[in-house]
Design a protein around this motif. Sequence first.
Motif, PDB file in Angstrom:
ATOM      1  N   GLN A  52       0.794  -0.902  -0.040  1.00  0.00           N
ATOM      2  CA  GLN A  52       0.201   0.031  -0.362  1.00  0.00           C
ATOM      3  C   GLN A  52       0.797   1.261  -0.337  1.00  0.00           C
ATOM      4  OE1 GLN A  52      -3.773  -0.020  -0.403  1.00  0.00           O
ATOM      5  NE2 GLN A  52      -3.233  -2.330  -0.839  1.00  0.00           N
ATOM      6  N   ILE A  53       1.762   1.247   1.089  1.00  0.00           N
ATOM      7  CA  ILE A  53       3.154   2.151   0.605  1.00  0.00           C
ATOM      8  C   ILE A  53       3.490   2.284  -0.462  1.00  0.00           C
ATOM      9  CG2 ILE A  53       4.730   3.215   1.986  1.00  0.00           C
ATOM     10  CD1 ILE A  53       3.917   2.424   4.227  1.00  0.00           C
ATOM     11  N   GLN A  54       3.474   3.456  -1.247  1.00  0.00           N
ATOM     12  CA  GLN A  54       4.565   2.811  -2.950  1.00  0.00           C
ATOM     13  C   GLN A  54       5.659   4.139  -3.010  1.00  0.00           C
ATOM     14  OE1 GLN A  54       2.877   1.569  -6.325  1.00  0.00           O
ATOM     15  NE2 GLN A  54       1.989   0.736  -4.284  1.00  0.00           N
ATOM     16  N   SER A  55       5.867   5.054  -2.371  1.00  0.00           N
ATOM     17  CA  SER A  55       6.914   5.609  -1.687  1.00  0.00           C
ATOM     18  C   SER A  55       7.007   6.709  -0.422  1.00  0.00           C
ATOM     19  CB  SER A  55       7.714   6.430  -3.472  1.00  0.00           C
ATOM     20  OG  SER A  55       6.147   7.265  -3.224  1.00  0.00           O
ATOM     21  N   THR A  56       8.268   7.348  -0.222  1.00  0.00           N
ATOM     22  CA  THR A  56       7.862   8.461   1.386  1.00  0.00           C
ATOM     23  C   THR A  56       8.726   9.256   0.137  1.00  0.00           C
ATOM     24  OG1 THR A  56       9.895   6.854   1.849  1.00  0.00           O
ATOM     25  CG2 THR A  56       8.413   6.420   2.783  1.00  0.00           C
ATOM     26  N   GLU A  57       8.626  10.496   1.029  1.00  0.00           N
ATOM     27  CA  GLU A  57       9.454  11.123   0.684  1.00  0.00           C
ATOM     28  C   GLU A  57       9.485  12.291   2.118  1.00  0.00           C
ATOM     29  OE1 GLU A  57       8.721  15.944  -0.808  1.00  0.00           O
ATOM     30  OE2 GLU A  57       7.827  14.796  -1.568  1.00  0.00           O
ATOM     31  N   VAL A  58      11.072  12.115   2.695  1.00  0.00           N
ATOM     32  CA  VAL A  58      11.435  12.865   3.616  1.00  0.00           C
ATOM     33  C   VAL A  58      11.365  14.333   3.228  1.00  0.00           C
ATOM     34  CG1 VAL A  58      13.686  12.687   5.344  1.00  0.00           C
ATOM     35  CG2 VAL A  58      12.658  10.196   4.509  1.00  0.00           C
ATOM     36  N   ASP A  61      13.829  16.123   9.116  1.00  0.00           N
ATOM     37  CA  ASP A  61      14.079  15.549  10.242  1.00  0.00           C
ATOM     38  C   ASP A  61      12.922  15.448  11.086  1.00  0.00           C
ATOM     39  OD1 ASP A  61      17.192  15.215   9.479  1.00  0.00           O
ATOM     40  OD2 ASP A  61      17.832  16.684  11.563  1.00  0.00           O
ATOM     41  N   SER A  62      12.273  15.771  10.475  1.00  0.00           N
ATOM     42  CA  SER A  62      11.041  15.676  11.608  1.00  0.00           C
ATOM     43  C   SER A  62       9.543  15.095  10.516  1.00  0.00           C
ATOM     44  CB  SER A  62      10.215  16.113  12.347  1.00  0.00           C
ATOM     45  OG  SER A  62      10.130  18.034  12.508  1.00  0.00           O
ATOM     46  N   THR A  63       9.969  15.014   9.036  1.00  0.00           N
ATOM     47  CA  THR A  63       8.663  15.501   8.167  1.00  0.00           C
ATOM     48  C   THR A  63       8.728  14.452   7.336  1.00  0.00           C
ATOM     49  OG1 THR A  63       8.094  17.325   8.826  1.00  0.00           O
ATOM     50  CG2 THR A  63       6.703  16.409   7.269  1.00  0.00           C
ATOM     51  N   ILE A  64       7.987  13.250   7.257  1.00  0.00           N
ATOM     52  CA  ILE A  64       7.695  12.266   5.934  1.00  0.00           C
ATOM     53  C   ILE A  64       5.673  11.535   5.265  1.00  0.00           C
ATOM     54  CG2 ILE A  64       8.430   9.733   5.051  1.00  0.00           C
ATOM     55  CD1 ILE A  64      10.118   9.291   8.121  1.00  0.00           C
ATOM     56  N   ASP A  65       6.139  12.249   4.362  1.00  0.00           N
ATOM     57  CA  ASP A  65       5.160  11.874   3.354  1.00  0.00           C
ATOM     58  C   ASP A  65       5.033  10.593   2.646  1.00  0.00           C
ATOM     59  OD1 ASP A  65       3.994  14.664   3.691  1.00  0.00           O
ATOM     60  OD2 ASP A  65       4.956  15.619   1.558  1.00  0.00           O
ATOM     61  N   PHE A  66       4.070   9.719   3.077  1.00  0.00           N
ATOM     62  CA  PHE A  66       3.514   8.504   2.718  1.00  0.00           C
ATOM     63  C   PHE A  66       2.899   8.219   1.291  1.00  0.00           C
ATOM     64  CE2 PHE A  66       5.396   7.617   6.910  1.00  0.00           C
ATOM     65  CZ  PHE A  66       6.363   7.032   6.893  1.00  0.00           C
ATOM     66  N   LYS A  67       3.920   8.049   0.650  1.00  0.00           N
ATOM     67  CA  LYS A  67       2.752   8.091  -0.860  1.00  0.00           C
ATOM     68  C   LYS A  67       1.927   6.853  -0.916  1.00  0.00           C
ATOM     69  CE  LYS A  67       5.123  12.021  -2.655  1.00  0.00           C
ATOM     70  NZ  LYS A  67       6.091  12.678  -3.859  1.00  0.00           N
ATOM     71  N   MET A  68       0.378   6.903  -1.000  1.00  0.00           N
ATOM     72  CA  MET A  68      -0.133   5.549  -1.303  1.00  0.00           C
ATOM     73  C   MET A  68      -0.671   4.697  -2.412  1.00  0.00           C
ATOM     74  SD  MET A  68       0.725   5.278   1.950  1.00  0.00           S
ATOM     75  CE  MET A  68      -0.823   3.969   2.996  1.00  0.00           C
ATOM     76  N   LEU A  69      -0.504   3.759  -2.739  1.00  0.00           N
ATOM     77  CA  LEU A  69      -1.281   3.423  -3.898  1.00  0.00           C
ATOM     78  C   LEU A  69      -2.930   4.007  -3.709  1.00  0.00           C
ATOM     79  CD1 LEU A  69      -1.293   0.762  -5.750  1.00  0.00           C
ATOM     80  CD2 LEU A  69      -2.083  -0.571  -3.998  1.00  0.00           C
TER      81      LEU A  69
END
Length: 137
Positions: A52-58, A61-69
Amino acid sequence: MRPLLCLMSLALLSASGAAIARDKKPDNLRPVGKAVDCVQIHQIHQIHQIHQIQSTEVRDDSTIDFKMLGGKIYRNTLPNSCSSLGFEQKFMYKTSLSQLCSVDIITVLHNMGGGIDRGASCGLGKFQPMEKVPAGG
């Protein structure tokens, strides 16, 4: 069904992603709806696991975007800064569940002489659904 042990390294290795994390440039995303405690890592469909998690973008140092299917994006703002996360742009996590939750820990991964070394371990925050801001808005 035995518990699955999922060890995943998710990374954004592009130079443009690193520049965004360091410069903290504004993005084209805005919060929408209520933050959730967990996101699905994978889903079992017949005999296959669908990630379901296709990719991440850091982002820093305290924020991550999770790009989902399916195009949904969840932003995780860690409750505390995670040393070197924004610089290294990669991390791993372990879980025996099919979800990644706000109680889980990520570990920053460092490139060390052709190998990978573990860095700081940091707790996740809640996952805030995000949407793209329409052009001109």
